[in-house]
Each structure stands twice: as structure tokens, then as C-alpha cells.
Enzyme design. Structure first.
Site, PDB file in Angstrom:
ATOM      1  N   CYS A 235      -0.331   2.272   0.309  1.00 21.52           N
ATOM      2  CA  CYS A 235      -1.351   1.664  -1.188  1.00 21.52           C
ATOM      3  C   CYS A 235      -1.021   0.253  -1.575  1.00 21.52           C
ATOM      4  O   CYS A 235      -0.774  -0.077  -1.942  1.00 21.52           O
ATOM      5  CB  CYS A 235      -1.489   2.460  -1.880  1.00 21.52           C
ATOM      6  N   VAL A 236      -1.116  -0.736  -0.072  1.00 15.15           N
ATOM      7  CA  VAL A 236      -0.393  -2.070  -0.170  1.00 15.15           C
ATOM      8  C   VAL A 236      -1.608  -2.638   0.174  1.00 15.15           C
ATOM      9  O   VAL A 236      -2.641  -2.325  -0.196  1.00 15.15           O
ATOM     10  CB  VAL A 236       0.055  -2.245   0.524  1.00 15.15           C
TER      11      VAL A 236
END
Lengths: 79, 426
Positions: free
Chosen positions: B242-243
Site C-alpha cells: 500500500c505504497v
């Protein structure tokens, strides 16, 4: 920020995890921190242990502030 | 190891009665697929939607994109150690539903999922505006912690892609590509005069939902290691990220790693593709030192003449990148690094957080801070609720006419650091 404060004549210690970046940006006194998401703590430790490492980092930093340096210097924390 | 990729061209996805692949159309019975993904009690419900190229559709917040594939012949199965058993993959025959993609949508972190626009300026920046996307929007059970939600969503996407891929198992592919990876000795005997080129792939492993898994192993807990390049085509490496949307490698990117395919394309012609190293990007300095030492050591042991290094993400991983580059160059081995830039909106700031003179051959995926305006689109799959707080968004970025001003950082795959994109400044 480190460089601007030093330019005003006040010595600065940069506590940071990724010391190579601190070297690249030009800090003179560098104290290694624990990790990027938790520079001054460690969730794996107890509160008391965390306080102990924090104290050591701050003491090392104060020591670094009082130490004359010729160039960029990393002050390792003795745990 | 020899792997044949059989591409079955998909030109349409239809939600209907019978799940099958026929004449280039992927038919999906939503009830059947729902049963596959709702095995997980953390997921309460799922909504399916199809987004096609050119449609006035925005998908957000996107977590992952996955290509439907299946093992048609040979050992192992898709996503070994995660969905299939842990058996070694990368040989035999793999069928791919080329042109189709599974897109998972969900608010996990909120500010670290991205946008896919199927039309307009935003569409030019993401490769997934060109795929026909089966979008799965999940509702998690109440009170589900973010890390459990991430895991459930990750596994649901992989299960769906694997199940959909299976529909193409007995379908005759439209095209076949053979990837044959030689052992060290075979390669040297066959191509004694060609330079031995290695690939170092850096995998995001910062923890706190910034992880990548290899055969199910959390990469932050691994030492730098080697992988056979054909294994990536069978889903050996998967995204748990989840970057920032622009430079996270989705699972689709891993399955289609362009550095690997391009090195194979030139293997035996002007170079000898001699091996692939995978390393991590951890949050402790000692890990960064150890992993990059290990990268250089493996490069030396393999006797590569030149190395391509691809990064994932930005910020402190810039240090891992520079360490890898510097330590490999110190061996007398040439490197090319593939990265992207955060050079400010006007492009005048320092592009990387760390630098070194040995990084003298650099390929960039672009400046993630570049600002663009996304038009108002007719349909939104998911929710636009997070477009102001998403990485690359900002307060009041939704204009009166419904258009949205963002840095390209917010767009899935916009500055991919495997060089996946085609857009260029020339």
C-alpha cells in the site's frame, strides 16, 4: 534544517536512521537512530527498555554536541 | 528452466451465466467468483464491475492489479506458497488471459491506494487503462484491522486471478513465447563472447503494509537471494503493497517484469542473461548494509559483467538503491539503475534522497511530482472520497467542474521503476 541552523552558528546533531542520507545532505554530527518508522523507540521492547535506549541516544547526542569535529562524524550509540 | 507462455488474447469481459473463455471473450458468472473470494470470513461482500479502455470510468482506491494466469502443463501452480502449493514454478506451459486484469479496490490505508482512469489524460499514465479490468470492490467485516484487511484483499485478488486464469487452461493460445534460462555453465559454453548481464530487482519490504512476498516469504525477513527469471511469470513474486501508487509494483508488473522479458529478448544475441538477484528495502540501516553487501557478493560470485538494478518506491529506498549501485560498481562491474524522481512540481529539486558518483547510468520512470488535471468522468468504481488525501493529492484538489488536480504519484504505475511504461520525453 540542520545546515541552516548551523549556518546561524549553533551546532546541530542530526539523529537519523539512514546515516548515508545525512552524510549526503551534509550534517556534521550524526547519531544513528533505531529504524525509519520508529527512530527513537522500538515496539519490540518494553516501555522501560525503550526509555533506556532513548536516554542513550540523547546522551550520545549531547556528547556529540560538546565534541569538536573536523568534518562529518557519526557518533555510534553504545547500547 | 524452460517456460512457454501461451497468450490467449482477451478482447472482452462479460458478466453472465457460464464462466468460460471463448473466442477472445472472458465470461464470468459473478456468483461462482463470489464463492471463491467469500471463503474468507473477513470479507462480507464483493461487488464486480467491468471497466474497458476508452470508457468514462475511474477506478479508485486501487490496491492491486493481477493478470489471470494458470499452469497448463508442468510443475506447480500460480502464486506458489500463497495460493498454489509451494512447488517450484517457472517451467512447463503457462496460459495467460492477455488483455484482461483483475483490479482490487478497497480503502486500506486510504492515502496509499491509487487511481486508474480508463480515458482522458490520466489514462495515458497508467498501463491499466489499456487492459479490460474485472474490478472487485470489497466490503470488509466491521472492525477489521488494516493489516488483516490488506491480507484478505491481497489473497482475494490472487485467488480470483488464479481461478479466472484456470478458465483458459484448455484453450488454445493465440501466441506462444518460449523463455529458456540457461545454467551458468550452459550459458558460458553457448555464448563465450557475450557479456554476462545480471538483473538485481529490489523489492519493497518496509513493513507496515509495504511488503512483497516471494513464494509466500515476507521479503523483509529474507536475505538477498537468487531466483530463476522464469519463476516471476508464474507469480513467484507478489505485491503486498500500500505504497505510493505511481511506483509500487503491482502483482501484474511482477508477472510481466519488462526487465526480464527484454533481457530474454536479447539473450544470445548481444548479451547473455546470466541471472537474477532479488533483494529487499528494509527500515533498519544494518539491514540495508547487509542486503546490499549480499547483492554485491552474489554479483561477484556469479561473475556478471554488467548489472541492471530496478528500485521500488522512493525516499529511504533511494539509499538501498545507491548502496547496491555503489557496492557493485566497486567490484568493477558496470550498473544501470532504474528509478523515478521526486524533483518537485517544477522539477528543480534533487531527484533522489541519496546520490553517488558511481550512479552514472540512470533510467528514470519520470517525475512523480508532475501535476496533471484529471477530467470529471461519468462513472466511479469504488469511491472518490480519498482523492484529496491520496499520496499525490492535496486539500481542495477537486475543482468546481468535477475535475481533479493531482501529482502523477496518485496514478497506478505512472512512474514504474521496472520501466513498464511507454511514455517518453522525446
Amino acid at each position: 534544517m540542520v545546515k541552516e541552523v548551523e549556518r546561524a552558528g549553533i551546532p546541530v546533531v542530526h539523529i537519523c536512521t539512514v546515516t548515508p542520507i545525512s552524510m549526503t545532505v551534509g550534517a556534521n554530527r550524526i547519531v544513528p537512530a533505531i529504524a525509519i518508522p520508529h527512530p527513537l523507540g522500538n515496539p519490540k521492547l518494553s516501555m522501560a527498555e525503550e526509555k533506556e535506549i532513548r536516554t542513550k541516544i540523547v546522551e550520545t547526542s549531547l556528547q556529540a554536541l560538546a565534541t569538536p569535529v573536523d568534518g562529518q562524524t557519526i557518533f555510534e550509540v553504545k547500547y | 528452466m524452460k517456460l512457454t507462455i501461451g497468450n490467449i488474447r482477451i478482447t472482452n469481459i462479460v458478466l453472465g451465466e457460464q464462466s468460460k473463455v471463448e473466442s477472445g471473450t472472458l465470461y464470468v458468472n459473478p456468483k461462482e467468483l463470489e464463492a471463491v473470494v467469500l471463503e474468507d470470513s473477513n470479507i462480507v461482500s464483493v461487488k464486480f464491475d467491468v471497466a474497458k479502455p476508452g470508457e468514462s470510468t475511474r477506478i479508485t482506491p486501487v490496491k492491486d492489479v493481477i493478470e489471470p494466469r494458470t499452469k497448463a502443463q508442468g510443475e506447480g501452480g500460480m502464486f506458489p506458497g500463497v495460493i498454489a502449493k509451494v512447488d517450484t514454478v517457472g517451467s512447463g506451459v503457462t496460459h495467460v488471459l492477455k488483455g484482461a486484469a483483475v483490479v482490487t479496490v478497497g480503502k486500506i490505508v486510504g492515502f496509499q491506494e491509487g487511481i486508474i482512469d480508463m480515458t482522458g489524460l490520466g489514462a495515458e499514465y497508467t498501463p491499466f487503462s489499456k487492459t479490460i479490468n474485472l474490478v472487485m470492490d470489497f466490503v470488509p467485516r466491521d472492525g477489521l484491522a488494516a493489516h488483516d484487511y490488506e491480507k484478505s484483499l491481497r489473497l482475494a485478488g490472487l485467488k480470483a486471478a488464479s481461478w479466472l486464469g484456470g478458465l483458459g487452461k484448455n484453450v488454445k493460445p493465440d501466441e506462444e513465447i518460449v523463455y529458456d534460462f540457461s545454467s551458468v555453465t550452459e550459458g558460458i559454453k553457448k555464448y563465450p563472447d557475450l557479456p554476462r548481464v545480471g538483473y538485481v530487482q529490489m523489492l519493497q519490504s518496509q513493513g507496515l503494509l509495504h511488503d512483497t512476498y516471494v513464494y509466500g516469504v515476507d521479503m523483509k525477513q529474507s536475505l538477498t537471494t537468487m531466483i530463476c527469471p522464469t519463476e516471476v511469470f508464474d507469480g513467484a513474486i507478489i505485491s503486498g503493497n500500500c505504497v505510493s501508487a505511481c511506483d509500487k509494483n503491482t502483482t501484474y508488473h511482477h508477472q510481466n517484469n519488462p526487465v526480464v522479458t527484454d533481457l530474454f529478448a536479447r539473450h544470445g544475441k548481444d548479451l547473455n542473461f546470466a541471472g537474477m538477484i532479488i533483494t529487499n528495502e528494509n527500515v533498519y540501516l544494518a539491514d540495508k548494509e547487509r542486503s546490499s553487501d549480499w547483492t554485491a557478493k552474489l554479483v561477484a560470485m556469479m561473475g556478471f559483467d554488467g548489472v541492471i538494478i530496478s528500485q521500488e518506491g522512493f525516499g529511504n529506498p533511494d539509499t538501498d538503491l545507491i548502496m547496491n549501485c555503489k557496492k557493485v560498481e566497486a567490484l568493477g562491474v558496470d550498473t544501470v539503475i532504474i528509478t523515478d524522481e521526486y524533483a518537485g512540481r517544477d522539477g528543480t529539486s534533487q531527484s533522489l534522497a541519496d546520490v553517488d558518483v558511481s550512479a552514472n547510468a540512470v533510467v528514470t520512470g519520470g517525475n512523480a511530482n508532475q501535476v496533471i488535471t484529471l477530467p470529471k468522468l461519468d462513472k466511479v468504481i469504488g469511491t472518490q472520497e480519498y482523492v484529496d488525501v491520496i499520496a499525490g493529492g492535496f486539500e481542495n484538489n477537486v475543482q468546481a467542474d468535477g475535475s481533479i488536480v493531482v501529482e502523477i504519484q496518485a496514478i497506478i504505475g505512472a512512474t514504474n521503476e521496472m520501466g513498464f511504461n511507454k511514455m517518453s520525453a522525446r
